[in-house]
Write an enzyme that holds these catalytic residues in place. Sequence first.
Site, mmCIF file in Angstrom:
data_model
loop_
_atom_site.group_PDB
_atom_site.id
_atom_site.type_symbol
_atom_site.label_atom_id
_atom_site.label_comp_id
_atom_site.label_asym_id
_atom_site.label_seq_id
_atom_site.Cartn_x
_atom_site.Cartn_y
_atom_site.Cartn_z
ATOM 1 N N GLY A 115 0.816 -1.212 0.000
ATOM 2 C CA GLY A 115 0.000 0.000 0.000
ATOM 3 C C GLY A 115 0.847 1.259 0.000
ATOM 4 C CG ASP A 173 -5.130 -8.676 3.719
ATOM 5 O OD1 ASP A 173 -3.923 -8.910 3.484
ATOM 6 O OD2 ASP A 173 -5.580 -7.523 3.900
#
Length: 219
Positions: free
Chosen positions: A70, A91
Site C-alpha cells: 500500500g 489477506d
Amino acid sequence: MLNKYARAFFTRVLTPFAALLIRIGVSPDAVTLVGTGGVVAGALIFYPQGEFFWGTVVITLFVFSDLIDGNMARQLGRSSRWGAFLDSTLDRVADSAIFGGLALWYAGRGDSLTLCAMAIFCLASGQVVSYTKARGEAIGLPVAVNGLVERAERLVITLVACGLSGLHAFGVPGVEVLLPIALWIVGIGSAVTLGQRVVTVRRESAEADAAVAQGGKGA
C-alpha cells in the site's frame, strides 16, 4: 484500534524500504503476492509440525508486505480498485492459512479436537467479520463501527501467542498454554465483533430505509 496506531507507525518505518523496492522496479502487486505466499508457506509448513516459534518468525517477516504494498502504491500514485481487491482477497487467504495450520496441528500431534474446532471457528468467524463489512458497504452503508477484535487484533494476539508458545521447544516452561488462551480470546472476540457489525448494519439499513420512505412522502 491497532489498525489506527500500528499502521501509522509502521508506515513511517517502512517508507524507505518501499521506496527502495520502487527504485529497483518491484511492483506493489508483486509484493502482495510474495507476502501472501510467504505467510501461507510459513503457516502450513511450520504450524502443523508444532514449530510455532520459527513459523511465527517467517510469517511475521512476510506480514509486513501488507503495509509495504500500500505504501508503494501511494508513492507511485497508483492506488486502484484492483490493488485494493487483490490485497483484501489475499489477506483472507493468509488468515485462513494461519488458522488452518493451527487446526492441522491440533487435529494431529497437538491432539485436541476442542482446540482444533476453536481454530476452525477463528478462521470462519474472521472471514465472516470481514464479509459483513464488505457486504454492508456494497449495499451503500458506512458500517461505522470499530469492532472489538478486527484483523489486526486477531493477527497480533495469535502470532504473539504462537511465537511465545514456540519457546517451549527451547526449554521455557509454561508458555505452551498461551496459544490455547489466545485462540479462545480471538474466537470469542470475533463473535462479539460479528455481533457489533450485524447490529450496526441493521441500524444503518433501517435508518437508510426510513430516509428513503420519508423522501418519497416528501415528493
